[in-house]
Design a protein around this motif. Structure first.
Motif, PDB file in Angstrom:
ATOM      1  N   ILE A  51     103.555 -57.175   3.350  1.00 35.10           N
ATOM      2  CA  ILE A  51     102.868 -58.241   2.597  1.00 35.10           C
ATOM      3  C   ILE A  51     102.389 -59.301   3.590  1.00 35.10           C
ATOM      4  O   ILE A  51     101.251 -59.762   3.516  1.00 35.10           O
ATOM      5  CB  ILE A  51     103.807 -58.847   1.528  1.00 35.10           C
ATOM      6  N   ARG A  75      98.589 -52.129   2.125  1.00 30.35           N
ATOM      7  CA  ARG A  75      98.788 -51.932   0.686  1.00 30.35           C
ATOM      8  C   ARG A  75      99.132 -50.479   0.394  1.00 30.35           C
ATOM      9  O   ARG A  75     100.055 -50.180  -0.365  1.00 30.35           O
ATOM     10  CB  ARG A  75      97.516 -52.351  -0.064  1.00 30.35           C
ATOM     11  N   ARG A  78     102.605 -49.792   1.349  1.00 24.06           N
ATOM     12  CA  ARG A  78     103.572 -50.259   0.339  1.00 24.06           C
ATOM     13  C   ARG A  78     103.691 -49.263  -0.812  1.00 24.06           C
ATOM     14  O   ARG A  78     104.778 -48.969  -1.276  1.00 24.06           O
ATOM     15  CB  ARG A  78     103.126 -51.618  -0.236  1.00 24.06           C
ATOM     16  N   ILE A  79     102.538 -48.742  -1.253  1.00 21.77           N
ATOM     17  CA  ILE A  79     102.551 -47.798  -2.385  1.00 21.77           C
ATOM     18  C   ILE A  79     103.367 -46.555  -2.031  1.00 21.77           C
ATOM     19  O   ILE A  79     104.199 -46.092  -2.816  1.00 21.77           O
ATOM     20  CB  ILE A  79     101.106 -47.387  -2.763  1.00 21.77           C
ATOM     21  N   GLU A  90     111.195 -59.382 -12.315  1.00 21.77           N
ATOM     22  CA  GLU A  90     109.731 -59.390 -12.358  1.00 21.77           C
ATOM     23  C   GLU A  90     109.163 -58.182 -13.111  1.00 21.77           C
ATOM     24  O   GLU A  90     108.293 -57.456 -12.626  1.00 21.77           O
ATOM     25  CB  GLU A  90     109.147 -59.515 -10.940  1.00 21.77           C
ATOM     26  N   ILE A 107      99.057 -48.923 -11.901  1.00 20.45           N
ATOM     27  CA  ILE A 107      98.196 -49.854 -11.160  1.00 20.45           C
ATOM     28  C   ILE A 107      97.696 -49.288  -9.833  1.00 20.45           C
ATOM     29  O   ILE A 107      96.868 -49.921  -9.184  1.00 20.45           O
ATOM     30  CB  ILE A 107      98.914 -51.207 -10.917  1.00 20.45           C
ATOM     31  N   ASN A 108      98.206 -48.130  -9.441  1.00 15.61           N
ATOM     32  CA  ASN A 108      97.754 -47.530  -8.182  1.00 15.61           C
ATOM     33  C   ASN A 108      97.185 -46.141  -8.438  1.00 15.61           C
ATOM     34  O   ASN A 108      97.910 -45.245  -8.867  1.00 15.61           O
ATOM     35  CB  ASN A 108      98.914 -47.423  -7.187  1.00 15.61           C
TER      36      ASN A 108
ATOM     37  N   THR B 341     103.482 -59.850  -8.619  1.00 14.40           N
ATOM     38  CA  THR B 341     104.360 -58.659  -8.652  1.00 14.40           C
ATOM     39  C   THR B 341     103.516 -57.397  -8.491  1.00 14.40           C
ATOM     40  O   THR B 341     103.868 -56.499  -7.712  1.00 14.40           O
ATOM     41  CB  THR B 341     105.122 -58.603  -9.997  1.00 14.40           C
ATOM     42  N   MET B 342     102.403 -57.341  -9.228  1.00 14.71           N
ATOM     43  CA  MET B 342     101.523 -56.166  -9.129  1.00 14.71           C
ATOM     44  C   MET B 342     101.009 -56.011  -7.705  1.00 14.71           C
ATOM     45  O   MET B 342     100.952 -54.897  -7.171  1.00 14.71           O
ATOM     46  CB  MET B 342     100.340 -56.321 -10.092  1.00 14.71           C
ATOM     47  N   PHE B 343     100.662 -57.132  -7.102  1.00 16.40           N
ATOM     48  CA  PHE B 343     100.154 -57.086  -5.725  1.00 16.40           C
ATOM     49  C   PHE B 343     101.236 -56.560  -4.783  1.00 16.40           C
ATOM     50  O   PHE B 343     100.973 -55.708  -3.927  1.00 16.40           O
ATOM     51  CB  PHE B 343      99.695 -58.489  -5.313  1.00 16.40           C
ATOM     52  N   LYS B 344     102.478 -57.044  -4.971  1.00 16.18           N
ATOM     53  CA  LYS B 344     103.572 -56.580  -4.105  1.00 16.18           C
ATOM     54  C   LYS B 344     103.833 -55.090  -4.292  1.00 16.18           C
ATOM     55  O   LYS B 344     104.250 -54.399  -3.373  1.00 16.18           O
ATOM     56  CB  LYS B 344     104.856 -57.366  -4.418  1.00 16.18           C
ATOM     57  N   LEU B 345     103.584 -54.613  -5.530  1.00 17.83           N
ATOM     58  CA  LEU B 345     103.805 -53.182  -5.797  1.00 17.83           C
ATOM     59  C   LEU B 345     102.624 -52.326  -5.325  1.00 17.83           C
ATOM     60  O   LEU B 345     102.574 -51.138  -5.609  1.00 17.83           O
ATOM     61  CB  LEU B 345     104.038 -52.951  -7.288  1.00 17.83           C
ATOM     62  N   GLY B 346     101.678 -52.939  -4.649  1.00 23.25           N
ATOM     63  CA  GLY B 346     100.585 -52.175  -4.042  1.00 23.25           C
ATOM     64  C   GLY B 346      99.280 -52.228  -4.802  1.00 23.25           C
ATOM     65  O   GLY B 346      98.306 -51.573  -4.425  1.00 23.25           O
ATOM     66  N   CYS B 347      99.258 -52.986  -5.888  1.00 21.24           N
ATOM     67  CA  CYS B 347      98.026 -53.058  -6.685  1.00 21.24           C
ATOM     68  C   CYS B 347      96.935 -53.787  -5.898  1.00 21.24           C
ATOM     69  O   CYS B 347      97.192 -54.825  -5.286  1.00 21.24           O
ATOM     70  CB  CYS B 347      98.336 -53.813  -7.973  1.00 21.24           C
ATOM     71  N   SER B 348      95.736 -53.227  -5.919  1.00 22.31           N
ATOM     72  CA  SER B 348      94.635 -53.880  -5.195  1.00 22.31           C
ATOM     73  C   SER B 348      94.099 -55.054  -6.016  1.00 22.31           C
ATOM     74  O   SER B 348      94.259 -55.094  -7.234  1.00 22.31           O
ATOM     75  CB  SER B 348      93.512 -52.886  -4.942  1.00 22.31           C
ATOM     76  N   ARG B 349      93.464 -55.985  -5.326  1.00 20.64           N
ATOM     77  CA  ARG B 349      92.872 -57.122  -6.025  1.00 20.64           C
ATOM     78  C   ARG B 349      91.780 -56.629  -6.996  1.00 20.64           C
ATOM     79  O   ARG B 349      91.588 -57.192  -8.063  1.00 20.64           O
ATOM     80  CB  ARG B 349      92.263 -58.108  -5.018  1.00 20.64           C
ATOM     81  N   TRP B 350      91.095 -55.588  -6.610  1.00 21.38           N
ATOM     82  CA  TRP B 350      90.033 -55.027  -7.457  1.00 21.38           C
ATOM     83  C   TRP B 350      90.603 -54.524  -8.780  1.00 21.38           C
ATOM     84  O   TRP B 350      90.018 -54.721  -9.841  1.00 21.38           O
ATOM     85  CB  TRP B 350      89.305 -53.921  -6.685  1.00 21.38           C
ATOM     86  N   THR B 351      91.794 -53.883  -8.709  1.00 26.38           N
ATOM     87  CA  THR B 351      92.428 -53.389  -9.933  1.00 26.38           C
ATOM     88  C   THR B 351      92.820 -54.561 -10.831  1.00 26.38           C
ATOM     89  O   THR B 351      92.646 -54.502 -12.059  1.00 26.38           O
ATOM     90  CB  THR B 351      93.668 -52.548  -9.589  1.00 26.38           C
ATOM     91  N   GLN B 354      89.851 -55.713 -12.446  1.00 27.56           N
ATOM     92  CA  GLN B 354      89.488 -54.755 -13.507  1.00 27.56           C
ATOM     93  C   GLN B 354      90.280 -55.019 -14.793  1.00 27.56           C
ATOM     94  O   GLN B 354      89.715 -55.046 -15.887  1.00 27.56           O
ATOM     95  CB  GLN B 354      89.772 -53.325 -13.038  1.00 27.56           C
TER      96      GLN B 354
END
Lengths: 220, 392
Positions: A51, A75, A78-79, A90, A107-108, B341-351, B354
């Protein structure tokens, strides 16, 4: 598995900073990191997950230097590699237990959500005693149950590295024991390395290695 | 992609209050100008169609709009009256067929329009139930009037007194419903039609009473009442029946009997020009007008008013979009932890963009559908509501 060399990081120009000259964590080991609040434990987890990007030095995870990766590569790292467990769980309030467990897949796009993954989620939920509550909103669960949902969410993609930030804070002793036991069991089963920040002295004997942050980290 | 839709759907449902507020704001913002636009367009189409179908209108000098509104839509104050002499002159000129109108009184809220059978032919009005006007005292109900009065052939409808405090004035007449007209989708639907003689009876020019040279005793509950305070010993019939219809008669010269307007149907363009020329002399107490031209002038005023409404809608829309922006900004702030949280879990800003966009677009789509529905509903019922309001 994790190799840190001459790592330096600072929040902005005049913010809090830290330096880690040398740290190695073996693959598949479970490591507890202890230390006073504000000493940089959470910042270290953010660096290990990609991060934050180090200002200088190297963080090698499975041979990849996170400092050399761009944002989108970190990113993706991380995934594929990291499972997160947060102090306040959270969870997403508007999703039920099953959907929260599957959130990384929702989300991925690189994680394929298929029938096998759904079955794994049910098996995992069963193993932590949540199989009867898969369709419930997470807001209806106890704190212990919520943390077990967060544990399942972190484990489901099969990460090689699990980063836990005070996962038992706010839980009673019995729930804290249960969560740590399940974390240890599942991490061992998938061969993941666990780095856990904790203040719970009673749980330290569950880890292979306990590191006091001041022994390897220098605030700057 | 399905995961993104699932998240958006769940969020919309979970944040129900916010969704409802945004949808309501946007629905009103979209539907108000659309409804006004549709309503004005429909009003224009309806008013223009009726006006264009009416070649010439003749009435007392005064407000052109007032005369046109009265004769075309049966709305507004009754203009100054003209006399049957005007109608006779048109008839004698053989330039046009005159269709008289006399509309001053009401029956339970509905305007009573006295005319001839030519009016029904001219407006293509057909009888759906019952029969045509047969004798004085009969009436034909427009479809909406019949529904509102809950009356049909054979029922009775009582007209209203012109002035409750004028005891010497004409008394209400108990009209017999001869038939009900088929719905025409025009102002004719809300009207009670009678023949001219019946309208003149309502005016107090004609009446019926038993043949007598002196005071008569009338048993209570009969259809007989005093004609006026000055002739209290003369009792007139308040309803026309088979037995008393022969007793109805008129006083005075028919050429002086009143009309509120005359619709003139010229034989051809030349006749129309010649007829119009007759009313150009300064001393003529009557005026002629082309309803199409008057309605065009009226529509200009309507469109001027609509411009103000459009400006209001624009300001309202701007305020709404600022409000929507504020709500979205506050919502994002409240959901900062979730997005992190979503960002930390790997979610892209684009998602994340969306998910947020799908939520907003869904709300926007719901608002557009609701606004369309509301606009169509307003378009369908708006003119009826306006008509009912005006009748009331």
């Amino acid at each position: 598995m994790i190799q840190i060399e001459n790592l330096e990081f600072a929040y902005g120009a005049a913010g809090f900073g830290l330096r880690i000259p040398q740290l190695s964590i073996a693959a598949g080991s479970t490591v507890a990191i202890t230390g006073p609040s504000g000493s940089g434990k959470t910042t270290m987890l953010s660096l290990l997950s990609g991060i934050f990007r180090p200002a200088s030095g190297r963080i090698l995870v499975n041979g990849r230097d996170l400092g050399a990766l761009g944002e989108s590569e970190r990113r993706r790292f991380r995934i594929r590699t990291v499972g997160f467990i947060f102090q306040n769980f959270e969870l997403i309030d508007y999703l039920d237990v099953r959907e929260n467990m599957l959130l990384p897949f929702l989300i991925n796009r690189s994680l394929k959500l298929n029938a096998a993954v759904r079955r794994s989620a049910e098996t995992l939920a069963d193993s932590v005693g949540l199989s009867e509550k898969l369709n419930r909103p997470v807001t209806q669960l106890s704190r212990g149950e919520q943390q077990r949902v967060a544990l399942c969410r972190a484990l489901l993609p099969g990460p090689r590295l699990i980063l836990a930030d005070e996962p038992t804070a706010g839980l009673d002793a019995a729930n804290a024991e249960r969560v740590m036991e399940q974390l240890g069991e599942h991490a061992a089963r998938i061969g993941a390395t666990v780095v856990c920040v904790t203040h719970a002295i009673s749980l330290l004997d569950r880890f292979n290695r306990v590191l006091e942050i001041s022994t390897f980290l220098e605030p700057t | 992609m399905s995961g993104v839709f699932l998240l958006a759907r769940r969020s919309i449902r979970y944040h129900f209050g916010r969704t409802l507020l945004l949808t309501a704001c946007l629905t009103l913002t979209f539907s108000f100008p659309a409804s006004v636009h549709l309503l004005v367009a429909r009003f224009q189409q309806r008013a223009t169609a009726r006006a264009d179908a009416t070649p010439l209108l003749i009435g007392a000098k005064g407000s052109r709009f007032g005369l046109a509104l009265h004769a075309l839509s049966f709305q507004g104050e009754t203009p100054e009256l003209i006399t049957m002499r005007e109608l006779e002159q048109i008839r004698e000129s053989a330039l046009a067929m005159p269709v008289p109108l006399l509309a001053r009184f009401r029956a339970r809220g509905h305007l009573v329009v006295g005319t001839t059978t030519n009016y029904f032919r001219f407006r293509h009005l057909e009888i759906q139930r019952g029969r045509p006007l047969g004798r004085i005292g009969d009436c034909l109900l427009g479809a909406a009037a019949a529904a509102h009065l809950n009356a049909g052939p054979g029922d009775r409808v009582v007209t209203e007194s012109e002035n409750l405090f004028n005891l010497a004035g004409p008394t209400p007449l108990n009209l017999r419903v001869a038939g009900v007209l088929a719905p025409a989708g025009t102002e004719d639907d809300s009207v009670v039609f009678v023949d001219l003689q019946t309208a003149w009876i309502l005016e107090g020019i004609g009446h019926g009473h038993p043949e007598t040279n002196g005071p008569i005793n009338v048993p209570p509950g009969t259809n007989v009442r005093p004609h006026s305070a000055s002739a209290s010993n003369l009792r007139t019939h308040s309803a026309v029946t088979d037995e008393n219809q022969e007793s109805f008669h008129f006083h005075g010269n028919e050429a002086d009997f009143p009309l509120s307007a005359i619709i003139a149907l010229p034989n051809d363009e030349k006749s129309e020009t010649l007829l119009m020329g007759r009313y150009l002399t300064p001393g003529n107490p009557a005026q002629v007008l082309k309803p199409g031209d008057v309605v065009q002038d009226l529509m200009r005023i309507v469109f001027d008013t609509k411009r103000f409404l459009d400006l209001g809608a624009l300001l309202f829309g701007a305020v709404t979009f600022l409000l929507v922006g504020l709500i979205v900004a506050l919502s994002l702030r409240l959901r900062k932890q979730e997005l992190e949280t979503m960002f930390k879990l790997g979610c892209s800003r684009w998602t994340i963009v969306q998910v947020q966009s799908i939520e907003l677009l869904t709300i926007l789509a719901m608002s557009l559908i609701l606004a369309s529905f509301l606009s169509i509903l307003t378009n369908l019922l708006g003119l009826e509501w306006v008509s009912r309001f005006l009748v009331a």
